[in-house]
Design a protein around this motif. Structure first.
Motif, PDB file in Angstrom:
ATOM      1  N   CYS A 212      -0.481 -14.236  -7.049  1.00  0.00           N
ATOM      2  CA  CYS A 212      -1.256 -14.614  -5.867  1.00  0.00           C
ATOM      3  C   CYS A 212      -2.019 -13.416  -5.321  1.00  0.00           C
ATOM      4  CB  CYS A 212      -0.354 -15.227  -4.798  1.00  0.00           C
ATOM      5  SG  CYS A 212       0.704 -14.085  -3.950  1.00  0.00           S
ATOM      6  N   ILE A 213      -2.968 -13.702  -4.445  1.00  0.00           N
ATOM      7  CA  ILE A 213      -3.652 -12.623  -3.736  1.00  0.00           C
ATOM      8  C   ILE A 213      -3.205 -12.703  -2.292  1.00  0.00           C
ATOM      9  CG2 ILE A 213      -5.897 -11.795  -2.920  1.00  0.00           C
ATOM     10  CD1 ILE A 213      -7.034 -12.737  -5.610  1.00  0.00           C
ATOM     11  N   ARG A 214      -2.540 -11.649  -1.872  1.00  0.00           N
ATOM     12  CA  ARG A 214      -2.100 -11.598  -0.481  1.00  0.00           C
ATOM     13  C   ARG A 214      -3.259 -11.123   0.376  1.00  0.00           C
ATOM     14  NH1 ARG A 214       3.566  -8.308  -1.203  1.00  0.00           N
ATOM     15  NH2 ARG A 214       4.701  -9.989  -2.218  1.00  0.00           N
ATOM     16  N   LEU A 215      -3.267 -11.572   1.628  1.00  0.00           N
ATOM     17  CA  LEU A 215      -4.397 -11.201   2.488  1.00  0.00           C
ATOM     18  C   LEU A 215      -4.434  -9.703   2.756  1.00  0.00           C
ATOM     19  CD1 LEU A 215      -4.628 -14.134   5.060  1.00  0.00           C
ATOM     20  CD2 LEU A 215      -5.505 -13.974   2.746  1.00  0.00           C
ATOM     21  N   THR A 216      -3.283  -9.038   2.563  1.00  0.00           N
ATOM     22  CA  THR A 216      -3.247  -7.591   2.827  1.00  0.00           C
ATOM     23  C   THR A 216      -3.349  -6.761   1.543  1.00  0.00           C
ATOM     24  OG1 THR A 216      -0.852  -7.826   2.803  1.00  0.00           O
ATOM     25  CG2 THR A 216      -1.896  -7.720   4.970  1.00  0.00           C
ATOM     26  N   SER A 218      -4.659  -4.567  -1.561  1.00  0.00           N
ATOM     27  CA  SER A 218      -5.727  -3.565  -1.668  1.00  0.00           C
ATOM     28  C   SER A 218      -6.794  -4.080  -2.646  1.00  0.00           C
ATOM     29  CB  SER A 218      -5.144  -2.263  -2.222  1.00  0.00           C
ATOM     30  OG  SER A 218      -4.729  -2.490  -3.556  1.00  0.00           O
ATOM     31  N   GLU A 219      -7.946  -3.413  -2.635  1.00  0.00           N
ATOM     32  CA  GLU A 219      -9.024  -3.802  -3.548  1.00  0.00           C
ATOM     33  C   GLU A 219      -8.541  -3.755  -5.005  1.00  0.00           C
ATOM     34  OE1 GLU A 219     -12.849  -2.022  -2.889  1.00  0.00           O
ATOM     35  OE2 GLU A 219     -13.568  -2.654  -4.868  1.00  0.00           O
ATOM     36  N   ASP A 220      -7.760  -2.721  -5.342  1.00  0.00           N
ATOM     37  CA  ASP A 220      -7.261  -2.599  -6.722  1.00  0.00           C
ATOM     38  C   ASP A 220      -6.383  -3.783  -7.105  1.00  0.00           C
ATOM     39  OD1 ASP A 220      -8.544  -0.286  -7.118  1.00  0.00           O
ATOM     40  OD2 ASP A 220      -6.764   1.019  -7.008  1.00  0.00           O
ATOM     41  N   ALA A 225      -5.534  -8.733 -10.221  1.00  0.00           N
ATOM     42  CA  ALA A 225      -5.098 -10.136 -10.331  1.00  0.00           C
ATOM     43  C   ALA A 225      -6.227 -11.004 -10.876  1.00  0.00           C
ATOM     44  CB  ALA A 225      -4.639 -10.650  -8.966  1.00  0.00           C
ATOM     45  N   LEU A 226      -7.440 -10.766 -10.432  1.00  0.00           N
ATOM     46  CA  LEU A 226      -8.541 -11.624 -10.881  1.00  0.00           C
ATOM     47  C   LEU A 226      -8.948 -11.332 -12.322  1.00  0.00           C
ATOM     48  CD1 LEU A 226     -10.310 -11.964  -7.501  1.00  0.00           C
ATOM     49  CD2 LEU A 226      -9.557 -13.869  -8.936  1.00  0.00           C
TER      50      LEU A 226
END
Ligand code: AMP
Ligand code: TRP
Length: 340
Positions: A212-216, A218-220, A225-226
């Motif tokens: 998942c992508i957490r809202l917090t 980092s850009e890395d 993940a993507l």
């Protein structure tokens, strides 16, 4: 109906302070919560009573409760417009849910798919609270005479149950509760895991890197993940119901919702793409830019817990002003001796 009639539709929704808020929470629910604040009377509840239906480390629960509050504010929940509060600060939820437990047939609860899947995972450690979880959710909603409940697709069954419980109570004790409507968006109501597009993105133990992508994040972390997001062996970049294309569909949905583009505009943006690599890169750029201001605002808010607590206390006052008289009415309806 004894609640003061409200000129604007009333909205109530909730989020658990367990785990970290992710893009599924944001796009399936919270983005909508922010959008409706101007036209509707909104109540947003951080549901700590629900969170402990499965064991939570006490220190983490406390941190997450403030953390979710800070994130909701950072996403654009405006305390001047909406009541943002912690469920356990408003006793009426626990009181109301007890009464509703007593009008809810056991069979209704045993059929809930979310209970069945969580109980399967927990085996014998399943708490009674996990079974009655949706009754507490019904109390959250019914005590406010909410008209609309903006949630993700996974909550549809709980909303149907809420209506059934309200009808049963009204039938047994006289008209008391309004029947709420779910507000489930067409796109984004079920954001899938990036590592497995057949499973819903979730906060739980599947919080493995790349899920998942957490809202917090980092850009890395976001780019990692993507880049690794599971797709398929094709090249076609279009919305589709084909289960084979669930990964691409999920990426397009993220792009569409974060850029506020139409379905056609979204597809057109990828008509010249050379492959899924281009899509993943474009989605990562959009996610990074969308989450940057949220993360910055979150960092600012979380560094001032006293201010957060002050805002949550104001929210709880606004919530109590509705929930307390309503629970009093419920008690009168069932025949309790309610002292003057
Ligand atoms: P929870 O984190 O379970 O408290 O969920 C808070 C809100 O986010 C609820 O309205 C859920 O339906 C919604 N939600 C959770 N996961 C997803 C997901 N993967 N896609 C869309 N909505 C979600
Ligand atoms: N069960 C919801 C979830 O896990 C959270 C919730 C609790 C809720 N009370 C609510 C959602 C009332 C909407 C309305 O997502």
């Amino acid at each position: 109906m004894t609640a003061t009639p409200s000129p604007r539709p009333r909205v109530l929704s909730g989020i658990q302070p367990s785990g970290h808020m992710h893009l599924g929470n944001y796009l399936g629910a919270v983005q909508k919560w922010v959008e409706v604040q101007d036209e509707k009377e909104c109540f947003y509840c951080i549901v700590d009573l629900h969170a402990i239906t499965v064991f939570q480390d006490p220190k983490e629960l406390l941190e997450q409760t403030r953390g979710v509050a800070a994130l909701l504010l950072a996403c654009g929940i405006d305390p001047a417009k909406s009541a943002l509060f912690v469920q356990s600060h408003v006793r009426a939820h626990a009181e109301g849910s007890w009464v509703l437990n007593c009008v809810t047939p056991l069979g209704w609860l045993e059929r809930m798919t979310q209970f069945k899947s969580k109980a399967d995972k927990e085996k014998q450690r399943t708490s009674a609270g996990l079974l009655t979880y949706p009754v507490l959710q019904a109390a959250d909603i019914l005590l406010y005479d909410a008209d609309e409940v903006p949630v993700g697709e996974d909550q549809r069954q709980h909303l149907e149950l809420t209506r059934d419980i309200a009808q049963r109570f009204n039938h047994l004790y006289g008209e008391t509760f309004k029947l709420p409507k779910p507000l489930i968006r067409e796109f984004g109501a079920r954001i899938m895991g990036l590592d497995d597009p057949t499973a819903k993105m979730s906060k739980g133990s599947s919080g493995t890197r790349g899920h998942c992508i957490r809202l917090t994040d980092s850009e890395d972390e976001i780019r990692y993940a993507l880049k690794r997001a599971v797709t398929d062996s094709g090249r076609e970049i279009q919305f589709s119901d084909d289960p084979e294309k669930a990964g691409v569909n999920n990426l397009l949905t993220l792009y569409k919702l974060l850029t506020h583009k139409s379905r056609e505009e979204t597809e057109a943006d990828f008509s010249d793409a050379r492959g899924y690599g281009d899509l993943k890169k474009a989605v990562a750029d959009v996610v990074v830019e969308a989450l940057r201001p949220i993360r910055e605002e979150y960092d600012r808010l979380i560094s001032d817990p006293a201010e957060l607590d002050r805002l949550l206390a104001i929210g709880a006052d606004k919530a109590r002003a509705l929930a307390e008289p309503k629970v009093r009415l419920v008690k009168e309806r069932v025949g309790f001796f309610v002292p003057g």
